[in-house]
Design an enzyme around this catalytic site. Sequence first.
Site, short mmCIF file in Angstrom:
data_model
loop_
_atom_site.label_atom_id
_atom_site.label_comp_id
_atom_site.label_asym_id
_atom_site.label_seq_id
_atom_site.Cartn_x
_atom_site.Cartn_y
_atom_site.Cartn_z
N LYS A 1 -0.27 -0.89 -6.72
CA LYS A 1 -1.61 -1.30 -7.08
C LYS A 1 -1.75 -3.00 -6.81
CE LYS A 1 -1.59 2.28 -11.00
NZ LYS A 1 -0.45 2.73 -10.92
N GLY B 1 -3.43 5.39 -12.90
CA GLY B 1 -3.56 5.93 -13.85
C GLY B 1 -2.60 5.61 -15.13
N ALA C 1 6.61 4.75 -15.78
CA ALA C 1 7.71 5.65 -14.87
C ALA C 1 8.53 6.31 -15.73
CB ALA C 1 8.43 4.58 -14.03
N LYS D 1 -6.63 -3.88 -14.21
CA LYS D 1 -5.90 -3.84 -15.50
C LYS D 1 -4.46 -4.58 -15.81
CE LYS D 1 -2.46 -0.90 -14.17
NZ LYS D 1 -0.99 -0.74 -14.40
N ASP E 1 -5.58 3.78 -17.82
CA ASP E 1 -4.68 2.71 -17.30
C ASP E 1 -4.83 1.54 -18.40
OD1 ASP E 1 -2.38 2.17 -16.36
OD2 ASP E 1 -2.98 2.15 -14.32
N SER F 1 4.97 -2.26 -20.44
CA SER F 1 4.40 -3.09 -19.46
C SER F 1 5.10 -4.48 -19.04
CB SER F 1 2.81 -3.20 -19.69
OG SER F 1 2.24 -4.00 -18.58
N ARG F 2 5.39 -4.64 -17.87
CA ARG F 2 6.09 -5.99 -17.37
C ARG F 2 4.64 -6.86 -17.21
NH1 ARG F 2 8.70 -3.16 -12.19
NH2 ARG F 2 6.65 -2.09 -12.48
N ASN F 3 3.67 -6.61 -17.08
CA ASN F 3 2.53 -7.56 -17.22
C ASN F 3 2.46 -7.94 -18.75
OD1 ASN F 3 1.31 -7.62 -14.19
ND2 ASN F 3 1.67 -5.64 -14.86
N GLU G 1 2.83 -7.43 -11.07
CA GLU G 1 1.68 -7.29 -9.98
C GLU G 1 0.54 -8.22 -10.61
OE1 GLU G 1 1.71 -6.58 -7.19
OE2 GLU G 1 2.90 -4.90 -6.65
#
Length: 323
Positions: free
Chosen positions: A103, A131, A135, A186, A239, A249-251, A277
Amino acid sequence: MKVSIIGTGIYATAIALSISRNNHNITMWSENAELVKHFQKNHDLKPLTDASIPKNIVLTNNILDAIQNTELIIIATSTKYVRSVCENLKSISKNTPICIASKGIENNTCSFLSDIVRDVLKTKHIGIISGPTFAIDLINGEPCALSLAVTSKKVEKVVKTALASPLLKLRTNHDIEGTAICGSIKNVIAIASGILDGLGYHESTRCFLITEALHDIKELLFKLECNPKTILSFAGIGDLMLTCSSPKSRNYKFGLLLGKKSSKKEIEEFLKENTTEGYYTLFSIKELTKNRKINMPIINIIYDIVINNKNPELLSEFLINKN
């Protein structure tokens, strides 16, 4: 069916495990020779995951071995490596379906990943999966869903055969670029959501952000001649809700550090140790909207906070004052 997965990150591994449950044979490629050596000796991917790795999954660091006699290639590397990976896949048949699980939008060129695959590999059979799936949830076999954007019936059939199951739903659309935009942006909005959390704001403020982001992304899709309804897909609102509301979420975690005004050293270490990302996509989205003369103030304010080190409180002020 033989499926080749390019990449051995946690999401690539989750996809491999999902496919393995459908009794297909999977070869994963990694450039990390030590990881492959460890896998071949122990048949596990620790410390990446403690999940049991079935015998129909193998690893190699020879990309040509990985794609030999394959019926589907899934690209699941970081966005910045997609072009170089494709350069190493040029020997494949132009009829081999390629599914993109990565992504993002390429820095420097602002190219969509589907454009890179199309230009380098000259294939007409491209799919994108995107979507609300962490993981760990795929690994644990929880009910999940993905959007599958396709350019041909062939890639739709092959990807669904490989991946769809009673626990994983794939809903098809034909908006390749719109699905890619939703899956990319996103991650940027998730950074903003984490910033709000770090500032001490709660669910109401984060939902405020998500709602405003939905309107802005819909407008962006329209101006880029994509289908605005894609924002209502699993790749869109699904998402967005997932990544903007969970510390998994790492973001989101990255944004949390910014909102808490963590030290520069701590922030740099996080970026070094975690594939974030949204951080890289922020540069691409900013450049893309600038090049296309699209006004997207929410991206500008996130860019100012993340890249220009502006006060994170500007985000909440922006939301209140936004038209």
